[in-house]
Design a protein around this motif. Structure first.
Motif: not given
Length: 227
Positions: A45-48, A61-64, A66-72
């Protein structure tokens, strides 16, 4: 006798202090392990942005790609489970141009505390070729919404690890079984500690790809219907 008693009391106090110190050290180590459960997948991820939840496990939360993800990370230690489990919720929280909600739950127990599956009003028939041990609920009767997109997910990940596929107007989510408590320690000592080893990128990456693919497929289908 007084000296002997004094020595015994001092020894007891020393042992007690050592036990307390060991317990506190283990609690601190456990807290660090839990908080670092996503440390190995940060490279994906970037922008974590990362926070530690009340459970001690992280949420990221971060970018992978080009998509924004939320990992819980969600710990499920309900006593009715066969074994306590550690779930990872992989979400793409981007609004979709659809009014439909569909939830595919594999191996449902009715005790999925991380999900609102049971709150959806309609149980729809399982299409041919879907896992036989799944149930599907939606917010309206009829055919399974986005069936083709969901099939791609089922074909693209380890279904033994996959627990849930969710599509809503707010985005998509996949839930994977990251690990279960050690059977021996749990059955004998009721030790349900999980997360001793960080989640590996190799385990998470296919679910990131599948969630992004699901989101893209749903978006294409929804836009095609509008057109």
């Amino acid at each position: 006798m007084e000296l002997t008693g004094f020595l015994a009391a001092a020894l007891a106090l020393g042992v007690g202090a050592a036990v307390i110190f060991a317990l506190r050290r283990e609690q601190a180590a456990r807290a660090m392990r839990r908080a670092g459960y996503l440390s190995a997948v940060r490279v994906l991820f970037t922008d974590r942005q990362e926070v530690v939840q009340p459970s001690g496990f992280p949420r990221m939360a971060g970018m992978h790609e080009g998509e924004a993800f939320d990992i819980q990370v969600v710990s499920d230690t309900l006593s009715l489970r066969k074994l306590p489990a550690l779930w990872v919720l992989v979400s793409v929280p981007e609004a979709l141009p659809t009014g439909a909600t569909v939830d595919v739950m594999l191996r449902p127990t009715g005790m999925e505390s991380f999900s609102n599956f049971n709150q959806l009003p309609v149980q729809v028939p399982v299409p041919a070729g879907f896992p036989v041990d799944c149930a599907i609920r939606a917010d309206a009767p009829g055919a399974v919404p986005f069936e083709a997109a969901i099939r791609e997910v089922l074909d693209g990940v380890d279904v033994d690890r996959l627990k849930e596929v969710l599509v809503t107007p707010k985005g998509v989510r996949l839930v994977l079984l990251a690990e279960e408590a050690h059977r021996g320690r749990y059955l004998i000592y009721r030790d349900a500690e999980m997360g001793r080893v960080p989640l590996s990128p190799a385990r998470l990456a296919p679910f990131l790809a599948a969630a992004k693919g699901l989101r893209d497929a749903v978006l294409r289908e929804a836009e095609g219907r509008v057109a």
